[in-house]
Design an enzyme around this catalytic site. Structure first.
Site, mmCIF file in Angstrom:
data_model
loop_
_atom_site.group_PDB
_atom_site.id
_atom_site.type_symbol
_atom_site.label_atom_id
_atom_site.label_comp_id
_atom_site.label_asym_id
_atom_site.label_seq_id
_atom_site.Cartn_x
_atom_site.Cartn_y
_atom_site.Cartn_z
ATOM 1 N N GLN A 64 -8.291 -0.711 -16.422
ATOM 2 C CA GLN A 64 -8.901 -1.588 -15.407
ATOM 3 C C GLN A 64 -10.232 -1.003 -14.924
ATOM 4 O O GLN A 64 -11.233 -1.708 -14.775
ATOM 5 C CB GLN A 64 -7.938 -1.761 -14.231
ATOM 6 C CG GLN A 64 -8.561 -2.417 -13.018
ATOM 7 C CD GLN A 64 -7.550 -2.763 -11.947
ATOM 8 O OE1 GLN A 64 -6.841 -3.754 -12.072
ATOM 9 N NE2 GLN A 64 -7.479 -1.974 -10.892
ATOM 10 N N LEU A 123 2.117 7.185 -8.368
ATOM 11 C CA LEU A 123 2.406 6.164 -7.359
ATOM 12 C C LEU A 123 1.962 4.791 -7.849
ATOM 13 O O LEU A 123 0.884 4.640 -8.418
ATOM 14 C CB LEU A 123 1.704 6.505 -6.045
ATOM 15 C CG LEU A 123 2.167 7.783 -5.365
ATOM 16 C CD1 LEU A 123 1.607 7.871 -3.945
ATOM 17 C CD2 LEU A 123 3.686 7.877 -5.301
ATOM 18 N N SER A 124 2.833 3.827 -7.630
ATOM 19 C CA SER A 124 2.553 2.444 -8.021
ATOM 20 C C SER A 124 3.341 1.541 -7.091
ATOM 21 O O SER A 124 4.468 1.884 -6.691
ATOM 22 C CB SER A 124 3.024 2.218 -9.463
ATOM 23 O OG SER A 124 3.206 0.841 -9.705
ATOM 24 N N GLN A 152 -4.075 -12.729 -12.617
ATOM 25 C CA GLN A 152 -3.962 -11.555 -13.481
ATOM 26 C C GLN A 152 -2.512 -11.280 -13.900
ATOM 27 O O GLN A 152 -2.239 -10.271 -14.536
ATOM 28 C CB GLN A 152 -4.595 -10.328 -12.821
ATOM 29 C CG GLN A 152 -3.884 -9.794 -11.597
ATOM 30 C CD GLN A 152 -4.704 -8.711 -10.910
ATOM 31 O OE1 GLN A 152 -5.678 -8.986 -10.228
ATOM 32 N NE2 GLN A 152 -4.314 -7.463 -11.100
ATOM 33 N N LEU A 194 0.823 -1.216 0.000
ATOM 34 C CA LEU A 194 0.000 0.000 0.000
ATOM 35 C C LEU A 194 0.856 1.265 0.000
ATOM 36 O O LEU A 194 1.931 1.306 0.599
ATOM 37 C CB LEU A 194 -0.927 -0.001 1.221
ATOM 38 C CG LEU A 194 -1.857 -1.207 1.355
ATOM 39 C CD1 LEU A 194 -2.729 -1.079 2.603
ATOM 40 C CD2 LEU A 194 -2.734 -1.375 0.115
ATOM 41 N N HIS A 221 -3.316 4.317 -2.417
ATOM 42 C CA HIS A 221 -4.333 3.538 -1.689
ATOM 43 C C HIS A 221 -4.931 4.369 -0.565
ATOM 44 O O HIS A 221 -6.129 4.284 -0.291
ATOM 45 C CB HIS A 221 -3.723 2.257 -1.108
ATOM 46 C CG HIS A 221 -3.195 1.312 -2.154
ATOM 47 N ND1 HIS A 221 -1.856 1.120 -2.380
ATOM 48 C CD2 HIS A 221 -3.847 0.520 -3.037
ATOM 49 C CE1 HIS A 221 -1.686 0.245 -3.354
ATOM 50 N NE2 HIS A 221 -2.878 -0.138 -3.768
#
Ligand code: PAF
Length: 283
Positions: free
Chosen positions: A156, A187-188, A61, A33, A37
């Protein structure tokens, strides 16, 4: 904060909350997170009575097992962050609870048609079937709710909205704006895998999107700009597109209006994506 791994306990918690008249905000995640998030938790808390967050690294996925193995996992930090954000129930279901047949394929999957086969879906075959199938399970187990997803994964979000519409889920899908670091990087969870030099290269994504947001030009000119800024930054480009925001159909060069620019590529072998609004002016 209630912490659950059991699907039936999660289902009962959600239905008990609804029976007390509380609106549920669901935040599905794969953990690791970050502030993106946190913005989903805040949005969920602001518009629902009780927030349920899920953490499940969904193997169905990932079409590349290396990518699945490398995916960051930070359970203790995730727990602390969820608690600090006022999440009422944190669900971390086991692989067996979600996909008892895994690694054999499940006989029942959700497939999306064209929307799931372009862009990320073209480069990662089966990716959106895996996303839609797991999100369908999360929705069925949780029941009627509002569900929060980041616009960073723009395709998505479109896929989930289509699934909810087509299968009549009693779920309100809420998209939240991309959260960026001060330097512009979206952010990822994957950003932690980048070296300092990789991170510098990855700034090409937000730079490319800023360039096209600043100058209204034709869709083809926007695509050319996106590609050249990314290539100059050293990104191994997977695709650049300018699309209709709801259908994700690529814009023609003679169209005018608000569109979305989608970009994807590899830095140090890590796949990164980004997107942003763009105004196109037909040639
Ligand atoms: O965006 C994610 O973290 C995942 O794709 C999701 C929606 C939790 C499904 O596994």
């Amino acid at each position: 904060m209630l912490e659950l791994t059991d699907v039936e306990a999660w289902r009962s918690f959600a239905s008990e909350q609804r029976s007390k008249g509380r609106r549920i905000g669901l935040v599905p995640t794969m953990g690791a997170l970050h502030e993106g998030h946190v913005s989903l938790f805040r949005a969920a808390k602001g518009t629902s009575d009780v927030v349920i967050a899920t953490i499940f690294v969904n193997p169905r996925q990932f079409h590349d097992t290396g990518d699945l193995e490398r995916y960051p996992r930070t359970p203790e930090r995730d727990r602390d962050l969820a608690l600090a954000c006022g999440v009422a129930c944190l669900v971390s279901p086991t692989l067996d609870a979600m996909w008892p047949d895994y690694p054999a394929p499940t006989p029942t999957t959700v497939t999306l048609g064209a929307l799931g086969e372009v862009f990320e879906g073209a480069d990662r075959p089966g990716h959106f079937d895996g996303v839609a199938s797991v999100v369908a399970k999360l929705f069925v187990i949780t029941g009627p709710c509002r569900a929060y997803f980041g616009e960073k994964d723009f395709q998505q979000l479109a896929v989930i909205r289509q699934m909810v519409r087509d299968l009549s889920f009693d779920v309100d899908v809420v998209g939240q704006p991309i959260v960026r670091d001060d330097d512009g990087l979206a952010l990822s969870s994957r950003n932690v895998l980048l070296s300092p030099e990789g991170r510098r290269q990855a700034l090409g994504f937000s730079r490319a999107l800023r360039h096209v947001a600043e100058a209204s030009r034709s869709a083809d000119a926007q695509r050319a700009t996106l590609r050249s800024v990314l290539e100059d930054a050293g990104v191994d480009v997977a695709y650049v597109e300018v699309v209709d925001s709801s259908t994700l159909v690529p814009s023609r060069d003679d169209e005018t209006g608000e569109r979305r620019a989608l970009v994807a590529g590899f830095v140090e072998g890590i796949r990164l994506i980004d997107n942003g609004p763009v105004e196109v002016v037909g040639r």
